[in-house]
Design an enzyme around this catalytic site. Structure first.
Site, PDB file in Angstrom:
ATOM      1  N   LYS A 109       0.838  -1.203   0.000  1.00  0.00           N
ATOM      2  CA  LYS A 109       0.000   0.000   0.000  1.00  0.00           C
ATOM      3  C   LYS A 109       0.871   1.252   0.000  1.00  0.00           C
ATOM      4  O   LYS A 109       1.600   1.509   0.955  1.00  0.00           O
ATOM      5  CB  LYS A 109      -0.903   0.041   1.232  1.00  0.00           C
ATOM      6  CG  LYS A 109      -1.952   1.143   1.097  1.00  0.00           C
ATOM      7  CD  LYS A 109      -2.640   1.468   2.397  1.00  0.00           C
ATOM      8  CE  LYS A 109      -2.125   2.741   3.018  1.00  0.00           C
ATOM      9  NZ  LYS A 109      -2.205   3.939   2.191  1.00  0.00           N
ATOM     10  N   GLU A 127       9.770   1.075  10.627  1.00  0.00           N
ATOM     11  CA  GLU A 127      10.752   2.162  10.441  1.00  0.00           C
ATOM     12  C   GLU A 127      10.020   3.451  10.762  1.00  0.00           C
ATOM     13  O   GLU A 127       9.199   3.905   9.952  1.00  0.00           O
ATOM     14  CB  GLU A 127      11.188   2.236   8.984  1.00  0.00           C
ATOM     15  CG  GLU A 127      11.889   1.034   8.460  1.00  0.00           C
ATOM     16  CD  GLU A 127      13.303   0.960   8.953  1.00  0.00           C
ATOM     17  OE1 GLU A 127      13.903   2.014   9.201  1.00  0.00           O
ATOM     18  OE2 GLU A 127      13.782  -0.157   9.109  1.00  0.00           O
ATOM     19  N   CYS A 177      13.134  10.855   7.571  1.00  0.00           N
ATOM     20  CA  CYS A 177      13.043  10.296   8.927  1.00  0.00           C
ATOM     21  C   CYS A 177      14.330  10.539   9.706  1.00  0.00           C
ATOM     22  O   CYS A 177      14.303  10.736  10.914  1.00  0.00           O
ATOM     23  CB  CYS A 177      12.684   8.818   8.874  1.00  0.00           C
ATOM     24  SG  CYS A 177      13.772   7.855   7.837  1.00  0.00           S
ATOM     25  N   GLU A 230       8.815  15.075  16.432  1.00  0.00           N
ATOM     26  CA  GLU A 230       9.197  15.097  15.020  1.00  0.00           C
ATOM     27  C   GLU A 230       8.302  16.089  14.273  1.00  0.00           C
ATOM     28  O   GLU A 230       7.083  15.912  14.229  1.00  0.00           O
ATOM     29  CB  GLU A 230       9.040  13.700  14.416  1.00  0.00           C
ATOM     30  CG  GLU A 230       9.479  13.638  12.970  1.00  0.00           C
ATOM     31  CD  GLU A 230       9.376  12.238  12.386  1.00  0.00           C
ATOM     32  OE1 GLU A 230       8.295  11.628  12.495  1.00  0.00           O
ATOM     33  OE2 GLU A 230      10.369  11.751  11.812  1.00  0.00           O
TER      34      GLU A 230
END
Ligand code: NDP
Length: 497
Positions: A181, A256, A290, A391
């Site tokens: 996906k 991750e 990331c 983040e």
């Protein structure tokens, strides 16, 4: 400037070797982040669509059309895919820029890396593996690695093709079948990859792609009992949802997730090199990386000088549409993400931090319809501020001050994340000493960001579970089986009668 195609691309899902609309025919628009124009429509897949893909992958796994091939045969398919990616590199690069917004030079690098990743795993899967053990006679023990089965692969929007390939290449190399996906925000290059699968004749059902909202389609993939493993890249919050969704069926989970990575700069570092990499560390990918170096920690004796130079250079970064070759930093990926980043900038101000530069959406130079934000620097921050801890995933960096090695390490490790980190110093022993104390999975000394297909990628703490890339990235998609063989076939004689 590369011409943006006016035609709206009509995307479809790929299930059991057929191109499909959503079963309810619903679609959603895909937006060019540089100007808000609709560039494609994507099927708004449903739970039923996800199940159809899962059953196709299950059938293909059980009948061995893919898992039953030799490693060499699977590798030859992967090599053909790599060649096709190279052949279509220019088109893929343009599409990646159109959909994600990243500058052409970044997109071009991603496409080349995607081809290289397929080649790496095509090579690796044909190399020796397994183990044998010298156990007591008359037994012979050995270990083989096998595919896990049906792997659910869910990826984000920051590297639409490359993040897909980091999962798809090793999963297929290992002999799994997949239900993939893409992010609904950036499905265009992933769809092109599945066209390549069709073109090279990948067996039907080996690779299936569904589109649709994460909480609907993604959740079904993560929770369905016929999916043996789920591998996810994206935000830590979503990663937690996925882990919970996978728990009932006890499937293997590989995650991750996000980061808030420290970039530590000692006074003895090569100053201009450190400034340059610090800029690259945060503003490459518009901060939507990331591993972005989103916390710069600078030794106090050079702090003011560093901030002045960093700000001077950050102000000069050319922000614009990715398809303009002069652009050095593109837009954020979506209106929703723009709102999130602007919200964090406001929050930083409310928390009492000082904006040293940037801090605004850019509306001049014909950028008003895109999702552009100025390269932003916060100083006067405290470790417990949310802009230091959370983040942001945008072009927003905090620059902190430290006194000595011990304080640098304490600040660096002082978040829930543990993805990446770097040290800049001309004292090799000190640099390595500090790196070894970082609770992070990906680190650099006197550098930031280089990533290799050969080396494991992933984080400590709440940055995830497991590793992508390298031999570790292949093992994520393999089960381990011990086989014990009796070389003297006679009764064991444990019971007398
Ligand atoms: P998400 O982590 O939510 O999305 C990543 C992928 O997961 C997408 O394909 C998404 O689908 C899917 N997804 C979303 N919810 C679920 C669910 N409940 N079950 C299964 N799959 C799901 O990223 P966002 O776009 O929402 O971004 C949120 C934040 O995450 C960012 O601001 C950033 O901080 C962080 N992030 C981190 C990334 C990283 O590489 N570390 C990458 C992307 C985001 P869809 O979007 O199509 O609905």
């Amino acid at each position: 400037m590369v011409e943006v195609k006016a035609k709206v691309i009509n995307l479809k899902m790929y299930i059991d070797g057929e191109w499909k609309d959503a079963e309810n025919q619903e679609t959603r628009p895909v937006i060019n982040p540089a100007n808000s124009e609709v560039i494609a429509t994507a099927p708004e897949g449903t739970v039923e669509d996800a199940r159809a893909a899962i059953y196709a992958a299950r059938k293909a796994f059980e009948n061995g059309v893919w898992s039953g091939l030799s490693a060499q045969e699977r590798a030859s398919y992967l090599l053909k895919v790599a060649d096709k990616i190279d052949e279509y590199a220019e088109e893929l690069t343009e599409l990646e820029t159109l959909d994600n917004g990243k500058p052409l030079r970044e997109a071009g690098g991603d496409i080349a890396d995607a081809a290289a990743c397929f080649r790496y795993y095509a090579g690796l899967i044909t190399k020796p593996d397994g183990q044998t053990y010298h156990v007591a006679d008359p037994m012979q023990a050995m270990v083989v690695r096998e595919p896990i089965g049906v792997c659910g692969l869910i990826v984000p929007w920051n590297y639409p093709l490359l993040m897909s390939v980091w999962k798809i290449a090793p999963a297929l190399a290992a002999g799994n079948t997949i239900v993939f996906k893409p992010s609904e925000v950036t499905p265009i290059t992933p769809k092109k990859l599945f066209e390549i699968f069709e073109e090279v004749g990948l067996p039907k059902g080996a690779a299936n792609m569904v589109m649709g909202a994460g909480p609907v389609v993604g959740n079904e993939i993560a929770s369905h009992p016929e999916v043996d493993m789920v591998s996810f890249t994206g935000g830590t919050k979503t990663g937690k949802h996925i882990m919970k969704a996978a728990a009932d069926t006890m499937k293997k989970v590989s995650l991750e997730l996000g980061g808030k990575s420290p970039n530590i700069i000692f006074a003895d570092a090569d100053f201009e090199t450190a400034v340059d990499y610090a800029l690259f560390g945060i503003y490459c990918g518009t901060g939507q990386v990331c591993s972005a170096g989103s916390r710069i920690l600078v030794e106090e004796s050079i702090y003011d000088q560093f901030v002045a130079r960093f700000v001077e250079r950050a102000k000069q970064i050319k922000v614009g549409p990715g398809n303009d070759p002069a652009t050095e930093m593109g837009p954020l990926v979506s209106a929703q993400h723009l709102e999130k980043v602007l919200h964090y900038i406001e929050l930083g101000k409310q928390e009492g931090a000082t904006v040293a530069c940037g801090g605004n959406r850019i509306k001049s130079n014909n950028l008003e319809n895109g999702f552009f934000v100025e390269p932003t620097v916060f100083i006067d921050v405290k470790q417990d501020m949310r802009i230091v801890q959370e983040e942001i995933f945008g072009p927003v960096v905090v620059i902190q001050k430290f006194k000595d090695e011990a304080e640098a390490v304490k600040l660096a490790n002082g978040t829930v994340y543990g993805l990446a980190g770097a040290v800049f110093s001309n004292d090799g022993a000190k640099a390595l000493r500090v790196i070894k104390k970082l609770r992070a999975g990906i680190t650099w000394i006197n550098s930031y960001h280089p990533t290799y297909n050969e080396a494991p990628w992933g984080g400590y703490k709440q940055s995830g579970i497991g590793r992508s890339l390298g031999t570790f990235g292949l093992e994520e998609f393999q089960e381990i089986k011990q086989i014990n063989i009796n070389l003297q076939v006679e009764p064991v004689g444990w019971f007398e009668n």
